[in-house]
Write a protein that holds these residues in place. Structure first.
Motif, short mmCIF file in Angstrom:
data_model
loop_
_atom_site.label_atom_id
_atom_site.label_comp_id
_atom_site.label_asym_id
_atom_site.label_seq_id
_atom_site.Cartn_x
_atom_site.Cartn_y
_atom_site.Cartn_z
N ILE A 70 37.39 57.56 50.10
CA ILE A 70 37.56 56.98 48.76
C ILE A 70 38.50 57.81 47.89
N ALA A 71 38.44 59.14 48.01
CA ALA A 71 39.37 59.99 47.25
C ALA A 71 40.80 59.69 47.67
N LYS A 72 41.00 59.54 48.98
CA LYS A 72 42.35 59.25 49.49
C LYS A 72 42.83 57.88 49.01
N PHE A 73 41.92 56.91 49.03
CA PHE A 73 42.27 55.56 48.55
C PHE A 73 42.67 55.60 47.08
N LEU A 74 41.90 56.31 46.26
CA LEU A 74 42.19 56.40 44.83
C LEU A 74 43.53 57.09 44.58
N ASP A 75 43.80 58.16 45.35
CA ASP A 75 45.08 58.87 45.19
C ASP A 75 46.25 57.94 45.46
N ARG A 76 46.07 57.11 46.49
CA ARG A 76 47.18 56.26 46.93
C ARG A 76 47.33 55.00 46.08
N ASN A 77 46.18 54.36 45.77
CA ASN A 77 46.24 53.04 45.13
C ASN A 77 45.68 52.98 43.72
N GLY A 78 44.94 53.98 43.32
CA GLY A 78 44.17 53.86 42.09
C GLY A 78 42.94 53.02 42.36
N PRO A 79 42.12 52.77 41.32
CA PRO A 79 40.90 52.01 41.53
C PRO A 79 41.19 50.56 41.94
N GLY A 80 40.28 49.97 42.74
CA GLY A 80 40.47 48.58 43.15
C GLY A 80 39.68 48.26 44.40
N LEU A 81 39.84 47.00 44.86
CA LEU A 81 39.12 46.54 46.06
C LEU A 81 39.49 47.39 47.25
N GLN A 82 38.49 47.94 47.92
CA GLN A 82 38.75 48.85 49.04
C GLN A 82 38.28 48.26 50.37
N GLN A 83 37.26 47.39 50.33
CA GLN A 83 36.70 46.89 51.59
C GLN A 83 35.97 45.57 51.41
N LEU A 84 35.85 44.84 52.55
CA LEU A 84 35.07 43.60 52.64
C LEU A 84 34.05 43.84 53.74
N ALA A 85 32.77 43.64 53.42
CA ALA A 85 31.71 43.95 54.40
C ALA A 85 31.02 42.68 54.88
N TYR A 86 31.09 42.44 56.19
CA TYR A 86 30.38 41.33 56.81
C TYR A 86 29.03 41.82 57.31
N ARG A 87 28.00 41.00 57.10
CA ARG A 87 26.67 41.32 57.62
C ARG A 87 26.54 40.77 59.04
N VAL A 88 25.99 41.60 59.93
CA VAL A 88 25.77 41.18 61.32
C VAL A 88 24.33 41.48 61.69
#
Ligand code: V0V
Length: 139
Positions: A70-88
């Motif tokens: 998450i730190a790496k994602f924020l550094d690169r993109n700033g805050p925002g949608l990071q993932q979509l989770a499917y239930r199995v």
């Protein structure tokens, strides 16, 4: 294979600020929060007030360490949608089926997710640019 959309995950810098924002702006209600040391995150689950099943949630993810995903994602993109989770129903079987299709899973074996769920991730480059999480909820 899939039994529903479990959650969408949003990367945020500060968890409490983001919980307040979602509540005051959209009326989302906090249903769960925890620290996941393995993933290096503080996280919160929020539900829509009119969703009677409460099955699909919004997950807020704040980094605890500079080397976390998450730190790496924020550094690169700033805050925002990071993932979509499917239930199995069976994450092992779901991973096996996806591997057979040539899709890369990030972990050899599932790891611990929210509320003792078992999770794995599909590499975003093998899922149309979306980081897809697979979640098998705890029984
Ligand atoms: C990276 N990329 C993404 C992405 N993160 N694309 C879409 N969505 C994302 N979230 C792109 C990135 O821009 C690169 O594209 C490419 O993927 C590969 O990037 P990389 O530099 O090789 O890899 P990293 O270091 O950016 O890492 C990406 C991955 C990492 C997905 C490998 O974030 C990871 O391990 N994620 C799984 C764990 C996680 O996300 N934990 C936090 C949530 P270009 O530039 O090459 O085109 S924990 C959680 O959800 C819990 C506990 C729960 O639900 O229960």
């Amino acid at each position: 294979l899939l039994s529903g959309i479990d959650h969408v995950g949003i990367a945020v810098a500060d968890l409490d600020t983001a919980i307040d924002f979602q509540h005051e702006t959209f009326g989302l209600v906090l249903t769960h929060s925890e620290v996941n040391e393995d993933q290096g995150v503080r996280e919160a689950m929020l539900a829509a007030p009119g969703d009677t099943t409460g099955a699909t949630r919004v997950q807020l993810l704040a980094p605890m360490r500079e080397d976390s995903a998450i730190a790496k994602f924020l550094d690169r993109n700033g805050p925002g949608l990071q993932q979509l989770a499917y239930r199995v129903t069976d994450v092992d079987a779901a991973c096996e089926a996806l591997r057979t299709k040539g899709v890369r899973l990030l972990y050899e074996a599932p790891r611990r997710g929210t509320a003792n769920s078992r999770i794995n991730f599909v590499h975003p480059k093998d899922a149309g640019g979306v980081l897809v999480e697979l979640v098998e909820p705890a029984r």
